[in-house]
Design an enzyme around this catalytic site. Structure first.
Site, PDB file in Angstrom:
ATOM      1  N   ASP A 148       3.496   6.437   6.373  1.00 32.93           N
ATOM      2  CA  ASP A 148       3.585   7.397   5.284  1.00 32.93           C
ATOM      3  C   ASP A 148       2.130   7.723   4.921  1.00 32.93           C
ATOM      4  O   ASP A 148       1.230   6.961   5.274  1.00 32.93           O
ATOM      5  CB  ASP A 148       4.333   6.745   4.111  1.00 32.93           C
ATOM      6  CG  ASP A 148       4.177   7.526   2.835  1.00 32.93           C
ATOM      7  OD1 ASP A 148       4.420   8.736   2.881  1.00 32.93           O
ATOM      8  OD2 ASP A 148       3.824   6.934   1.803  1.00 32.93           O
ATOM      9  N   ASP A 200       5.293   3.235   1.229  1.00 33.97           N
ATOM     10  CA  ASP A 200       5.204   2.587  -0.084  1.00 33.97           C
ATOM     11  C   ASP A 200       6.121   3.203  -1.122  1.00 33.97           C
ATOM     12  O   ASP A 200       6.538   2.541  -2.050  1.00 33.97           O
ATOM     13  CB  ASP A 200       3.761   2.650  -0.597  1.00 33.97           C
ATOM     14  CG  ASP A 200       3.386   4.056  -1.044  1.00 33.97           C
ATOM     15  OD1 ASP A 200       3.784   5.004  -0.336  1.00 33.97           O
ATOM     16  OD2 ASP A 200       2.745   4.200  -2.080  1.00 33.97           O
ATOM     17  N   ASP A 209      10.238   6.638   0.641  1.00 36.55           N
ATOM     18  CA  ASP A 209      10.174   5.999   1.962  1.00 36.55           C
ATOM     19  C   ASP A 209      11.258   4.955   2.142  1.00 36.55           C
ATOM     20  O   ASP A 209      11.511   4.494   3.263  1.00 36.55           O
ATOM     21  CB  ASP A 209       8.821   5.288   2.156  1.00 36.55           C
ATOM     22  CG  ASP A 209       7.667   6.262   2.135  1.00 36.55           C
ATOM     23  OD1 ASP A 209       7.803   7.314   2.768  1.00 36.55           O
ATOM     24  OD2 ASP A 209       6.652   5.962   1.494  1.00 36.55           O
TER      25      ASP A 209
END
Lengths: 50, 763
Positions: free
Chosen positions: B451, B635, B639
Site C-alpha cells: 500500500d 496499514d 487495506d
C-alpha cells in the site's frame, strides 16, 4: 542391597523438593518477566527505597 | 470498533484519566489497607526504564512497591489505600515520559495465555521430575541389576511414570483425540500412541517380572515434546500480547452532547445512531455520521489512502476513523450496526478470510504421511514376527518397539525449536509474528503488494519545495501555521524547527476550514492555504504534490510544496525483495500523480492508483487465482480486506486497529526494511526446519530396521531419542547465529531501526 531402602526415598525426596521449588517459583510469578529478570541482575542498587 | 491513533511513541496518545466508577475495575486489594493497580506502559521497553520507574515511583509517599515487567511492558504498583490516588501514579509516569493507562489482563485475553503457559510449565516440570528419577532407576537396571532388585526398580519406575504420563501427556492426548474426531491425523496421534503403548507394555512386563521396561522412554519423550510445545506457545503468546497492547491503546470513546447541552464521555461501543457527538480538531471520529455544525477538513488517509485532507461542511457525511483536522465539529451519528462503512469492510474481510484455503502447517503435512507409514511398519513387524513363528508376546513387543522408536520426538521439536529461535530474533528487531504458520507462509511468498500511504510512506507530509526560500517568509508562514493541526501546517512548523528558526508572532489568527489561515503581522494581512485563498492562479499540471500558498499583503504569493515522505529504506527494501526473486506491486487509493511519483522513487513497475477497498481485494484475489502467493503489506482500514485475502500479510505498528488485527505480522519502527528482513528470516527458518525433518527422519531410517529386527532395548531407545533431539535443537539454534548482529531489544525509533544492516544481508 538394604541400603536402597534409604537411598531411593532420599533420591525421590530430593527430586520432589526440586519439583516443589519449581512449582512455587512458577506460582510466585518468577516466569512472568523473563526479559526483565535478565536485566534486573545487572542493576547496582538492590534497595530502591531510601 | 474503536479507532486508531498511534505510533507506539505515543505521539497522539491521550493521557488516561481514571473516572470515579470506572476506577474500581482496575484496582484490586493487596492485603490490609493496601491496593494493587497495574499499568500498561508501552514505552517501558528499554532496560533503563526499569530502575528509572521503580526508583521514582517507589519514592512517592504511600507507595509500597513498584515492579516493572519488561516483557509485558507493565508496571504493577501496590499502594496504601487513601495515601495516594491512582491518578497521581499515572501523572507521575507521564511526567517521567511514560504514557500509562490502567491495565486489566482480562480485557485482552492475556489471562488465558498465562494460564496455558503455567499449565504447560507445570506439565513440563512433572515430566522432568519423572524423567530424571526414572532414568536414575533405569541406569541401575542397564548396569546389571537383576532379579528382585530389577523388579523393585521397575515397580518404582511404574509408580513414578504412570501418574506423570497421565498428567503431563494430557496436551497431546486431547489434541490427538480431537484430530481423530475430525477424521484426520496430526503429529500428536503417533506421539500419544507411542507414549501410551510404551507405558502399558512396560506395566505388563513389570507385572510379569520381565527384563525390559520402557518407562524411561515414555517420560523422557514427554519431557522433550513438552519442551517443544512450550516453546511454540511462548512464541505465540509473546507476539499476541504485544499486538493486543497496541490495540488496547487506541482511543476509546467520544464526548456526547445531551439534549440539555451537557457533555459526557461515552465509550465507542455504546454510541448509538441519533446521538450528537462533539469532535475537537485533532480527534478521530468514533462513528459514521452527518456534520450538524461546524466546518473542517478531514484527513481520510487511513480510509482511502489519500494524503490530501478533504473539506467538509454541515451536511457532509463523515466516517469513523477519519481525523478531524481544522475546526471543531458536531456530528450526528447516523450509522451503527450493519450500515457503517466500517462494518461493510469487516464483512468483506470475513468473506476474504473464508475464501482463503486453510494453511496446513509443515509438521501436520508431514504427519499425513508419517503416521500411516509408522503404523503400517508396526503392523508389518507384528505380522512378520508371527509368520516367523515367534509367538504373540514377542511379536507384540517388537511391534511396540517400532512404535516407540518412531515416536516423533525429534519431529515434534524440529519445527517449534527453529521457529521460536527465528521469531525471537525477529522480535528483537521489532517484527512480531502472530504464530508459526505466518513464519512458514512468509517463506513461500512470490509476490509482494505494498500500500502507499502509511506503508511505503510515513503518512505525514514534509516540505520539499521551494528549498530556497527566505527565512523570514518561512518563519512568518510558520507563525500562522502554528495555530493549525492541518498536516501541512504541522509539516511547515516542523521544517522551521528543523532549520533552527523561531516562528514569528502573528496576531488575529483565524482558521477558515477548507480555505486556510489568516492573520495579521506588523499591520499587514497574511494568508496561508489553498491557491484560491491566496489569489494565486491554478497550475494545470498535477505533480502529485500537496501545496500551500502563502501571501503577505500585496506581495506576490509563495508556493510551498509538500510530499508524503518515504519510509527510510523503502527503495532499498523494494530492491532487496526484487533481488530475492519476488514480484513487487503498488496498490493505492491515492491520486495517480502521487502514486506514480512514489512508484518511481522506490522502483516499482506496476502501480495501481485510486483503488477502493473492493478493488484492492479483487486485485489480491486475481493474483491468488493466478497461483501467486501474495504478501500484502498495508496499514489502513481500506487495506484490511486485502490483508485478510493475501497468502500472508504485514502491517506497520502505526496502522489502524483493524489493519493490525487483519495482518499476520506487525512490525515496529519507521524503517520499511522489516519487510525484506521478515521474508529473509522466514525463508531461512523454513530451510532449517526442513533440514531438521531430514535429520529426524534420517534417524528413523536407521533405527526402524533395528526395532523391526528386535534389537531395540530400552537403553538403545533412550540413547537414540536423546541424541536425535539434541541434534535438531543444535541445528535450530543456527537460525539465531547468522551474520546480522542485531540490537539486543526492540527499537522503536527510526535511527536505531535495524534497517540498513538487515538490508545489506538480504541483498
Amino acid at each position: 542391597m538394604n541400603v536402597l531402602i534409604y537411598l531411593i526415598p532420599i533420591a525421590l525426596f530430593m527430586g520432589g523438593i526440586g519439583l516443589a521449588a519449581f512449582i512455587w517459583s512458577l506460582k510466585s510469578g518468577q516466569y512472568d518477566d523473563l526479559e526483565g529478570a535478565a536485566w534486573r541482575i545487572l542493576q547496582d542498587d538492590d534497595t530502591p527505597k531510601p | 470498533m474503536t479507532l486508531p491513533c498511534c505510533t507506539l511513541d505515543g505521539e497522539y496518545f491521550q493521557p488516561f484519566t481514571l473516572e470515579g466508577e470506572d476506577a474500581a475495575r482496575w484496582i484490586s486489594a493487596a492485603g490490609p489497607g493496601l491496593k494493587r493497580i497495574e499499568f500498561l506502559v508501552p514505552q517501558a521497553n528499554r532496560p533503563e526504564a526499569m530502575p528509572h520507574i521503580e526508583a521514582d515511583l517507589g519514592a512517592l509517599t504511600g507507595v509500597k512497591s513498584v515492579r516493572v515487567n519488561l516483557t509485558g511492558r507493565r508496571v504493577a504498583v501496590v499502594y496504601e489505600d487513601g495515601a495516594i490516588a491512582p491518578q497521581a501514579l499515572i501523572d507521575r509516569l507521564g511526567f517521567l515520559g511514560y504514557m500509562a493507562r490502567p491495565f486489566d489482563p482480562r480485557e485482552t485475553g492475556l489471562t488465558k495465555d498465562d494460564t496455558e503457559n503455567a499449565r504447560l510449565l507445570r506439565a513440563l516440570a512433572v515430566a522432568g521430575f519423572a524423567a530424571s528419577n526414572v532414568m536414575l532407576l533405569s541406569v541401575s537396571v542397564w548396569s546389571g541389576a537383576e532379579g528382585a532388585t530389577r523388579d523393585l526398580f521397575h515397580w518404582l519406575s511404574a509408580m513414578i511414570a504412570l501418574p506423570a504420563v497421565a498428567y503431563a501427556g494430557r496436551p497431546f492426548f486431547y489434541s490427538a483425540v480431537s484430530a481423530l474426531r475430525l477424521g484426520g491425523v496430526n503429529m500428536d496421534v503417533p506421539i500419544s500412541l507411542g507414549v501410551l503403548l510404551a507405558s502399558f507394555m512396560s506395566l505388563f512386563e513389570t507385572i510379569n517380572g520381565a527384563e525390559h521396561a520402557y518407562f524411561d522412554a515414555s517420560v523422557t519423550l514427554l519431557f522433550f515434546l513438552l519442551a517443544g510445545r512450550y516453546l511454540d506457545h511462548l512464541m505465540r503468546a509473546r507476539a499476541r500480547s504485544a499486538i493486543s497492547q497496541l490495540i488496547s491503546l487506541s482511543s476509546e470513546g467520544a464526548s456526547v452532547i445531551a439534549d440539555d447541552g451537557t457533555r459526557r464521555y461515552v465509550p465507542a461501543r455504546e454510541l448509538k445512531p441519533g446521538m450528537l457527538v462533539a469532535v475537537a480538531a485533532g480527534d478521530r471520529l468514533p462513528a459514521d455520521g452527518l456534520i450538524r455544525e461546524g466546518a473542517s477538513d478531514m484527513d481520510r488517509s487511513l480510509l482511502t489512502g489519500e494524503t490530501a485532507p478533504e473539506t467538509v461542511k454541515p451536511g457532509s457525511l463523515v466516517h469513523a476513523g477519519e481525523m478531524n483536522v481544522t475546526g471543531p465539529i458536531t456530528v450526528e451519528i447516523t450509522a451503527a450496526g450493519n450500515d457503517t462503512f466500517l462494518s461493510e469492510l469487516v464483512r468483506l474481510m470475513a468473506s476474504a478470510e473464508q475464501g482463503q484455503s486453510r494453511y496446513i502447517r509443515i509438521a501436520d503435512r508431514l504427519a499425513r504421511f508419517y503416521s500411516p507409514a509408522v503404523h503400517t511398519l508396526a503392523a508389518t513387524t507384528l505380522i512378520a514376527w508371527l509368520v516367523l513363528g515367534n509367538g504373540w508376546h514377542n511379536s507384540i513387543m517388537a511391534a511396540i518397539a517400532v512404535l516407540i522408536i518412531t515416536c516423533p520426538c525429534a519431529l515434534g521439536l524440529a519445527v517449534p525449536a527453529v521457529q521460536v529461535v527465528a521469531s525471537g530474533r525477529l522480535f528483537r528487531s521489532g517484527v512480531m509474528i502472530k504464530d508459526g504458520a505466518a513464519l512458514e507462509k512468509l517463506s513461500g511468498v512470490d509476490t509482494v503488494i505494498f500500500d502507499k500511504t502509511g506503508t511505503l510512506t510515513k503518512g505525514e507530509p514534509a516540505l520539499v519545495s521551494p528549498l530556497m526560500v527566505s527565512t523570514g517568509t518561512l518563519a512568518l508562514a510558520a507563525g500562522l501555521a502554528q495555530a493549525s493541526k492541518h498536516p501541512l501546517s504541522r509539516a511547515l512548523v516542523h521544517e522551521v524547527a528543523k532549520r533552527g528558526l523561531a516562528p514569528l508572532a502573528v496576531i488575529d489568527i483565524a482558521e477558515h476550514p477548507g480555505l486556510g489561515l489568516s492573520g495579521t503581522y506588523m499591520g499587514e494581512p497574511v494568508k496561508l492555504g489553498s491557491r484560491a485563498w491566496c489569489r494565486m492562479e491554478e497550475s494545470a499540471e498535477d505533480q502529485g504534490l500537496l501545496e500551500f500558498a502563502f501571501r503577505r499583503g500585496a506581495k506576490p504569493p509563495n508556493l510551498f510544496q509538500f510530499e508524503d515522505q518515504l519510509r527510510p529504506d523503502a527503495a532499498e527494501t523494494v530492491a532487496a525483495l526484487k533481488q530475492m526473486g519476488l514480484a513487487v506491486h503498488l496498490l493505492s487509493g491515492d491520486r495517480q500523480a502521487a502514486v506514480t511519483r512514489v512508484a518511481e522513487a522506490v522502483g516499482i513497475g506496476s502501480a495501481v492508483s485510486r483503488a477502493s477497498p473492493q478493488a484492492k481485494l479483487a486485485y489480491v484475489d486475481a493474483l491468488t487465482k493466478a497461483g501467486k502467493k501474495v504478501l500484502m503489506v498495508g496499514d489502513g482500514i481500506n487495506d484490511a480486506p486485502a490483508l485478510a485475502a493475501g497468502y500472508t500479510s504485514m502491517a506497520p505498528s502505526s496502522a489502524s486497529d483493524i489493519g493490525r488485527t487483519a495482518a499476520e505480522t506487525v512490525w515496529m519502527g519507521e524503517s520499511a526494511a522489516a519487510v525484506a528482513n521478515a521474508v529473509k528470516i522466514g525463508r531461512r527458518t523454513q530451510r532449517i526446519a526442513k533440514e531438521n525433518f531430514v535429520l529426524a527422519v534420517g534417524y528413523n531410517v536407521l533405527a526402524v530396521p533395528l526395532a523391526m529386527a528386535g534389537f531395540v532395548s530400552p537403553l538403545v531407545a533412550a540413547v537414540a531419542m536423546s541424541t536425535s533431539s539434541i541434534i535438531v535443537i543444535a541445528n535450530a539454534l543456527r537460525v539465531g547465529l547468522g551474520r546480522t548482529a542485531e540490537p539486543g531489544f526492540a527499537r522503536l525509533r527510526a535511527d536505531t531501526a535495524p534497517g540498513a544492516k538487515a538490508l545489506r544481508d538480504a541483498a
